[in-house]
Design a protein around this motif. Structure first.
Motif, mmCIF file in Angstrom:
data_model
loop_
_atom_site.group_PDB
_atom_site.id
_atom_site.type_symbol
_atom_site.label_atom_id
_atom_site.label_comp_id
_atom_site.label_asym_id
_atom_site.label_seq_id
_atom_site.Cartn_x
_atom_site.Cartn_y
_atom_site.Cartn_z
ATOM 1 N N THR A 51 0.830 -1.208 0.000
ATOM 2 C CA THR A 51 0.000 0.000 0.000
ATOM 3 C C THR A 51 0.859 1.251 0.000
ATOM 4 N N ARG A 75 2.645 1.739 -3.437
ATOM 5 C CA ARG A 75 1.733 2.257 -4.461
ATOM 6 C C ARG A 75 1.432 3.736 -4.205
ATOM 7 N N ARG A 76 1.196 4.099 -2.958
ATOM 8 C CA ARG A 76 0.786 5.470 -2.647
ATOM 9 C C ARG A 76 1.936 6.460 -2.792
ATOM 10 N N ASP A 83 1.988 5.879 -7.589
ATOM 11 C CA ASP A 83 0.992 6.896 -7.923
ATOM 12 C C ASP A 83 1.622 8.248 -8.221
ATOM 13 N N ARG A 84 2.750 8.534 -7.579
ATOM 14 C CA ARG A 84 3.373 9.840 -7.758
ATOM 15 C C ARG A 84 4.301 9.890 -8.968
ATOM 16 N N PRO A 100 1.749 9.082 -12.783
ATOM 17 C CA PRO A 100 0.358 9.533 -12.628
ATOM 18 C C PRO A 100 -0.547 9.132 -13.790
ATOM 19 N N HIS A 158 -0.275 4.671 -13.671
ATOM 20 C CA HIS A 158 -0.135 3.940 -12.413
ATOM 21 C C HIS A 158 -1.044 2.718 -12.347
ATOM 22 N N ALA A 159 -2.194 2.789 -13.034
ATOM 23 C CA ALA A 159 -3.120 1.661 -12.987
ATOM 24 C C ALA A 159 -2.547 0.428 -13.679
#
Length: 220
Positions: free
Chosen positions: A152, A155-156, A160-161, A164, A167-168
């Motif tokens: 988690t 990913r965060r 994700d950063r 952008p 990221h999926a």
């Protein structure tokens, strides 16, 4: 880019057993046995750390119990022979104490312990007042974080950063602390940084970065 690093304050023990300079030898040994510790901070006044007394400081008493050291041995081991003849913490403790601040990072604490060959560090504030104790075992607590927690956070704070727009398409998996990043991203430039930042997440044991971008796919 990443979350705030863990500090000594996050893992230290705040209930600390300490002694004063006037504490006697037997009381020190008893406290070590009762609380299962190998060293005790020595404090005076309102908790100001003035030294540390350890098992190593007590051992000369036993070593020289059955024989008095000769003159040459006394000269060679002045510190140990002095401790062997002492009965109070103030004459046996190591001073000044090696201490660390609560806001120090865990790597900083680990390096200090390694450099000074010690297992526990008194944690003090700017005034030198005792706030806690951090041990080698405390520094390893970050490796008890679950794989789910680590995934988690990766990913965060990383995926994700840095990615952008894609990221999926990135899969983050963690098994026994080993993180694996897989998937195809639009921009390959941040991939080396993603590996470094993932490795810096507290509790990650190792990283396998298998991210690709369209240029890689076209050339393969």
């Amino acid at each position: 880019m990443t979350s705030t690093p863990y500090t000594v304050a996050d893992v230290m023990t705040t209930e600390v057993v300490a002694v004063t300079p006037s504490t006697g030898f037997k009381d020190i040994a008893t406290a070590m046995e009762r609380w299962k510790v190998t060293a005790l901070p020595v404090i005076e006044g309102e908790g100001h750390v003035v030294g540390v007394v350890s098992e190593a400081d007590l051992l000369p008493k036993e070593e020289f119990h059955e024989h008095r050291p000769g003159l040459i041995e006394q000269m060679r081991r002045l510190g140990d022979t002095a401790k062997a003849g002492s009965t109070r913490a103030e004459n046996m403790m190591t001073t000044p104490a090696v201490t660390i601040r609560p806001d120090a990072t865990l790597p900083q604490a680990a390096r200090l312990m390694t450099d000074r060959h010690i297992k526990r560090l008194p944690v003090v504030d700017a005034d030198g007042t005792l706030k806690g104790i951090v041990s080698r075992a405390d520094l390893l607590k970050v490796f008890l974080r679950t794989d789910e927690e680590l995934a988690t956070e990766i990913r965060r704070t990383v995926v994700d950063r840095l990615f952008p727009l894609s990221h999926a398409a990135v899969k983050v998996s963690v098994d026994q602390g080993i993180a694996t990043l897989t998937g195809t991203v639009r921009d390959g430039n941040p991939i080396p940084l993603a590996e470094r930042l993932t490795r810096s997440v507290e509790g990650v044991v190792d990283v396998h970065c298998r991210l690709k971008h369209p240029t890689d796919a076209a050339s393969s």
